[in-house]
Design a protein around this motif. Structure first.
Motif, PDB file in Angstrom:
ATOM      1  N   MET A 148       0.831  -1.159   0.000  1.00 32.59           N
ATOM      2  CA  MET A 148       0.000   0.000   0.000  1.00 32.59           C
ATOM      3  C   MET A 148       0.884   1.233   0.000  1.00 32.59           C
ATOM      4  SD  MET A 148      -3.099   0.542   2.348  1.00 32.59           S
ATOM      5  CE  MET A 148      -3.895   1.982   2.594  1.00 32.59           C
ATOM      6  N   ALA A 149       1.113   1.720  -1.098  1.00 31.21           N
ATOM      7  CA  ALA A 149       1.972   2.874  -1.296  1.00 31.21           C
ATOM      8  C   ALA A 149       1.128   4.140  -1.288  1.00 31.21           C
ATOM      9  CB  ALA A 149       2.724   2.748  -2.594  1.00 31.21           C
ATOM     10  N   ILE A 150       1.658   5.142  -0.622  1.00 34.76           N
ATOM     11  CA  ILE A 150       0.965   6.433  -0.551  1.00 34.76           C
ATOM     12  C   ILE A 150       1.602   7.347  -1.581  1.00 34.76           C
ATOM     13  CG2 ILE A 150       0.463   8.398   0.923  1.00 34.76           C
ATOM     14  CD1 ILE A 150       0.621   6.587   3.303  1.00 34.76           C
ATOM     15  N   SER A 151       0.759   7.978  -2.320  1.00 34.06           N
ATOM     16  CA  SER A 151       1.290   8.882  -3.334  1.00 34.06           C
ATOM     17  C   SER A 151       1.843  10.137  -2.656  1.00 34.06           C
ATOM     18  CB  SER A 151       0.204   9.239  -4.351  1.00 34.06           C
ATOM     19  OG  SER A 151      -0.771  10.054  -3.720  1.00 34.06           O
ATOM     20  N   GLN A 152       2.632  10.837  -3.404  1.00 37.01           N
ATOM     21  CA  GLN A 152       3.260  12.065  -2.886  1.00 37.01           C
ATOM     22  C   GLN A 152       2.186  13.093  -2.526  1.00 37.01           C
ATOM     23  OE1 GLN A 152       6.429  12.205  -2.256  1.00 37.01           O
ATOM     24  NE2 GLN A 152       6.477  14.323  -1.650  1.00 37.01           N
ATOM     25  N   GLU A 153       1.146  13.155  -3.293  1.00 37.37           N
ATOM     26  CA  GLU A 153       0.076  14.122  -3.049  1.00 37.37           C
ATOM     27  C   GLU A 153      -0.654  13.792  -1.751  1.00 37.37           C
ATOM     28  OE1 GLU A 153      -4.050  15.316  -5.159  1.00 37.37           O
ATOM     29  OE2 GLU A 153      -2.337  15.100  -6.501  1.00 37.37           O
ATOM     30  N   GLN A 154      -0.942  12.533  -1.507  1.00 34.54           N
ATOM     31  CA  GLN A 154      -1.604  12.125  -0.265  1.00 34.54           C
ATOM     32  C   GLN A 154      -0.693  12.361   0.945  1.00 34.54           C
ATOM     33  OE1 GLN A 154      -2.594   8.031  -1.040  1.00 34.54           O
ATOM     34  NE2 GLN A 154      -4.615   8.542  -1.891  1.00 34.54           N
ATOM     35  N   LEU A 155       0.584  12.127   0.750  1.00 33.12           N
ATOM     36  CA  LEU A 155       1.549  12.382   1.814  1.00 33.12           C
ATOM     37  C   LEU A 155       1.572  13.860   2.188  1.00 33.12           C
ATOM     38  CD1 LEU A 155       3.737  11.196   3.667  1.00 33.12           C
ATOM     39  CD2 LEU A 155       5.383  11.676   1.855  1.00 33.12           C
ATOM     40  N   GLU A 156       1.541  14.712   1.199  1.00 31.96           N
ATOM     41  CA  GLU A 156       1.535  16.164   1.446  1.00 31.96           C
ATOM     42  C   GLU A 156       0.239  16.576   2.131  1.00 31.96           C
ATOM     43  OE1 GLU A 156       3.930  18.410   1.138  1.00 31.96           O
ATOM     44  OE2 GLU A 156       5.256  16.782   0.543  1.00 31.96           O
TER      45      GLU A 156
END
Length: 195
Positions: free
Chosen positions: A1-9
């Motif tokens: 389950m990888a979190i995208s950079q946008e979701q991380l931000e």
């Protein structure tokens, strides 16, 4: 389950907002605590100054009573002193009530609870002011007792008219004056001199 950079931000942004809200809550609590401390200091100062001023006013009015000869002004001054003392008792109680509110606020911020003393200072000031007020009222109803007493007759002064004066120590040694002070006994030196 990888979190995208946008979701991380977005998560970082949400946590930053929550963190800022917590900081402002703590800052607000700190400012309230400091403000309550300032109020406590000023109220504590008033707690000691107000009764002291009332006692000074009462003492001044009592002294004024001793200077007045008529009964009606004496009664007025003493009743006024009693009113000042009774009102000061109410003022001291009110100051202590407001002071307790500030203490409760500080305790709530600190997360403490506990029972405080029942206002020992207020009780002491109130007893003293009440006693002064009662004495003023008693004096107002008994002004004839506050009349000036007649003074004892003055004792006669014994005058010592000595015409000889020793000024030799004030003059240069080459000039000698014939006026010399005679030796006096210890009893004669203790006598009061007339003007």
């Amino acid at each position: 389950m990888a979190i995208s950079q946008e979701q991380l931000e977005l998560r970082k942004h949400k946590f930053a907002i929550k963190l800022e809200q917590k900081k402002w809550e703590y800052r607000k609590a700190e400012l309230q605590y400091l403000e309550a401390g300032q109020h406590l200091r000023s109220l504590n100062q008033l707690m000691w100054q107000v009764p002291s001023m009332a006692i000074a006013a009462t003492g001044g009015l009592w002294f004024g009573v001793t200077l007045v000869d008529s009964s009606l002004p004496k009664t007025g001054l003493l009743v006024f002193a009693a009113i000042i003392d009774f009102l000061t008792i109410l003022i001291v109680i009110r100051i202590r009530w407001v002071l307790q509110k500030s203490l409760d606020l500080q305790k709530a911020i600190e997360g403490r609870s506990g029972k405080e003393r029942a206002g020992l200072i207020v009780i002491c000031w109130s007893v003293m002011l009440f006693a002064a007020a009662i004495l003023s009222v008693l004096g107002a109803f008994n002004t004839h007792e506050l009349a000036k007493k007649t003074a004892l007759p003055a004792l006669p002064m014994e005058c010592n008219f000595d015409s000889t004066v020793n000024v030799g120590s004030l003059q240069p040694s080459s000039i000698s004056l014939p006026i010399q002070r005679q030796k006096t006994s210890r009893h004669q030196a203790s006598k009061k001199q007339c003007p």
